[in-house]
Motif scaffolding. Structure first.
Motif, PDB file in Angstrom:
ATOM      1  N   HIS A  31      51.589  49.771  47.740  1.00 56.38           N
ATOM      2  CA  HIS A  31      51.179  49.283  46.644  1.00 56.38           C
ATOM      3  C   HIS A  31      49.611  48.918  46.671  1.00 56.38           C
ATOM      4  O   HIS A  31      49.150  49.335  47.775  1.00 56.38           O
ATOM      5  CB  HIS A  31      51.774  47.691  46.254  1.00 56.38           C
ATOM      6  N   TYR A  32      49.114  48.353  45.899  1.00 55.28           N
ATOM      7  CA  TYR A  32      47.484  48.137  45.742  1.00 55.28           C
ATOM      8  C   TYR A  32      47.293  46.609  45.757  1.00 55.28           C
ATOM      9  O   TYR A  32      47.883  45.950  45.189  1.00 55.28           O
ATOM     10  CB  TYR A  32      46.971  48.858  44.864  1.00 55.28           C
ATOM     11  N   ILE A  33      46.137  46.102  46.380  1.00 57.21           N
ATOM     12  CA  ILE A  33      45.757  44.967  46.414  1.00 57.21           C
ATOM     13  C   ILE A  33      44.480  44.555  45.879  1.00 57.21           C
ATOM     14  O   ILE A  33      43.415  45.619  46.133  1.00 57.21           O
ATOM     15  CB  ILE A  33      45.810  44.340  48.016  1.00 57.21           C
ATOM     16  N   VAL A  34      44.432  43.893  44.938  1.00 59.09           N
ATOM     17  CA  VAL A  34      43.211  43.458  44.326  1.00 59.09           C
ATOM     18  C   VAL A  34      42.730  42.241  44.766  1.00 59.09           C
ATOM     19  O   VAL A  34      43.122  41.199  44.422  1.00 59.09           O
ATOM     20  CB  VAL A  34      43.326  43.664  42.700  1.00 59.09           C
ATOM     21  N   CYS A  35      41.301  42.253  45.250  1.00 54.54           N
ATOM     22  CA  CYS A  35      40.949  40.944  45.857  1.00 54.54           C
ATOM     23  C   CYS A  35      39.738  40.398  44.856  1.00 54.54           C
ATOM     24  O   CYS A  35      38.839  41.109  44.632  1.00 54.54           O
ATOM     25  CB  CYS A  35      40.278  41.132  47.175  1.00 54.54           C
ATOM     26  N   GLY A  36      40.353  39.352  44.076  1.00 58.39           N
ATOM     27  CA  GLY A  36      39.254  39.012  42.877  1.00 58.39           C
ATOM     28  C   GLY A  36      39.917  39.357  41.540  1.00 58.39           C
ATOM     29  O   GLY A  36      40.354  40.531  41.351  1.00 58.39           O
TER      30      GLY A  36
ATOM     31  N   ARG B  61      51.453  47.284  54.613  1.00 54.65           N
ATOM     32  CA  ARG B  61      52.412  48.416  53.779  1.00 54.65           C
ATOM     33  C   ARG B  61      51.611  48.831  52.492  1.00 54.65           C
ATOM     34  O   ARG B  61      52.236  49.867  51.823  1.00 54.65           O
ATOM     35  CB  ARG B  61      53.735  47.705  53.420  1.00 54.65           C
ATOM     36  N   ALA B  62      50.450  48.478  52.436  1.00 54.65           N
ATOM     37  CA  ALA B  62      49.726  48.930  51.007  1.00 54.65           C
ATOM     38  C   ALA B  62      49.075  50.297  51.220  1.00 54.65           C
ATOM     39  O   ALA B  62      48.833  50.759  52.407  1.00 54.65           O
ATOM     40  CB  ALA B  62      48.722  47.696  50.921  1.00 54.65           C
ATOM     41  N   SER B  63      48.924  50.644  50.105  1.00 58.81           N
ATOM     42  CA  SER B  63      47.920  52.197  49.926  1.00 58.81           C
ATOM     43  C   SER B  63      46.798  51.982  49.894  1.00 58.81           C
ATOM     44  O   SER B  63      45.730  52.880  50.381  1.00 58.81           O
ATOM     45  CB  SER B  63      48.497  53.091  48.956  1.00 58.81           C
ATOM     46  N   GLY B  64      46.231  50.853  49.273  1.00 65.05           N
ATOM     47  CA  GLY B  64      44.717  50.881  48.888  1.00 65.05           C
ATOM     48  C   GLY B  64      44.455  49.085  48.613  1.00 65.05           C
ATOM     49  O   GLY B  64      45.441  48.591  48.315  1.00 65.05           O
ATOM     50  N   LEU B  65      43.168  49.134  48.492  1.00 68.59           N
ATOM     51  CA  LEU B  65      42.622  47.784  48.433  1.00 68.59           C
ATOM     52  C   LEU B  65      41.267  47.740  47.487  1.00 68.59           C
ATOM     53  O   LEU B  65      40.390  48.613  47.919  1.00 68.59           O
ATOM     54  CB  LEU B  65      42.427  46.820  49.685  1.00 68.59           C
ATOM     55  N   GLY B  66      41.016  46.944  46.615  1.00 63.07           N
ATOM     56  CA  GLY B  66      39.959  47.068  45.705  1.00 63.07           C
ATOM     57  C   GLY B  66      39.320  45.235  46.070  1.00 63.07           C
ATOM     58  O   GLY B  66      39.904  44.577  45.763  1.00 63.07           O
ATOM     59  N   ALA B  67      37.917  45.723  46.672  1.00 61.57           N
ATOM     60  CA  ALA B  67      37.302  44.346  47.097  1.00 61.57           C
ATOM     61  C   ALA B  67      36.427  43.964  45.882  1.00 61.57           C
ATOM     62  O   ALA B  67      35.464  44.798  45.723  1.00 61.57           O
ATOM     63  CB  ALA B  67      36.618  44.261  48.348  1.00 61.57           C
ATOM     64  N   VAL B  68      36.788  43.156  44.776  1.00 62.98           N
ATOM     65  CA  VAL B  68      36.008  43.146  43.732  1.00 62.98           C
ATOM     66  C   VAL B  68      35.882  41.290  43.268  1.00 62.98           C
ATOM     67  O   VAL B  68      35.908  40.733  42.433  1.00 62.98           O
ATOM     68  CB  VAL B  68      36.593  43.587  42.448  1.00 62.98           C
TER      69      VAL B  68
END
Length: 178
Positions: free
Chosen positions: A10-15, A72-79
C-alpha cells in the motif's frame, strides 16, 4: 487498525491538506490502497467521508509510521504542511524501510535538496509544477489534453504506463521494436 494491519504493498500519505487529499483520492481512483496520516481532526473527518484508511497522529514519529504499515508499504508521499516536517517524515520513513519509494513535497529549492538527502527518491514542488502546467496549457493545449486523457481515462483503449525491467533481464539490451 485491522484493515491497515492486513495491507501490503500500500501507499502512505503523510498529510491530508490540499495536496495530500488529491494524492489519496487519486490512489483510491486507481484502485490502490493507502493509509493517510494526519493529526488534524478535520482532516480525519474528511478521510472518513471518503472511506480512506487513516491514523490520527504525527507522521514524523516512527511509531505512527509503523502503525501505518511502513515496513509492508510500497511507497510514501510526504505532503505535510511544512518543508521541515516533510524532511523529518522522509528521514523517519527511510530509516524504517530502505526500499520504500518516497516522494516529498517541497515549496523551496533548498528544501528539495534536503528532502533528497533525507531519502526521498523524488521531490515535487507544487509551485514549479503549476507553472510548468500553465505554460503547457498555454503553448501546447492539445498535447496536454491528449496526455491527460491517456493517463487518466479508464475507458480509453490507449494507456500510458511504466514497466520495470530487472537489470538481469534479457530485455535490457533490446530496443522497443525488438
Amino acid at each position: 487498525m485491522n484493515k491497515i494491519n492486513n495491507l501490503k504493498g500500500h501507499y502512505i500519505v503523510c498529510g491530508f491538506g490540499r495536496v495530500g487529499e488529491q494524492v489519496a483520492l487519486e490512489l483510491k481512483n486507481l484502485g490502490l490502497s493507502c493509509v493517510v496520516i494526519d493529526d488534524d481532526p478535520t482532516a480525519i473527518e474528511r478521510c472518513e467521508l471518503y472511506d480512506l484508511a487513516y491514523i490520527c497522529g504525527d507522521a514524523t514519529e516512527n511509531e505512527i509510521l509503523l502503525q501505518a504499515g511502513i515496513e509492508r508499504a510500497s511507497g510514501l508521499g510526504a505532503v505535510l504542511n511544512s518543508d521541515a516536517a516533510n524532511v523529518f517524515a522522509v528521514l523517519s520513513a527511510r530509516s524504517l524501510n530502505a526500499d520504500l519509494a518516497i516522494v516529498g513535497r517541497s515549496t523551496g529549492a533548498e528544501s528539495e535538496e534536503k528532502l533528497r538527502m533525507a531519502g526521498a527518491n523524488r521531490v515535487v514542488s507544487p509551485y514549479s509544477m503549476a507553472g510548468y502546467r500553465i505554460v503547457n496549457q498555454l503553448t501546447r493545449p492539445h498535447v496536454t489534453f491528449f496526455l491527460d486523457t491517456a493517463m487518466r481515462s479508464k475507458g480509453l483503449d490507449l494507456w500510458l504506463d511504466e514497466i520495470r525491467i530487472a537489470p538481469q533481464s534479457s530485455l535490457v539490451t533490446q530496443t522497443m521494436s525488438e
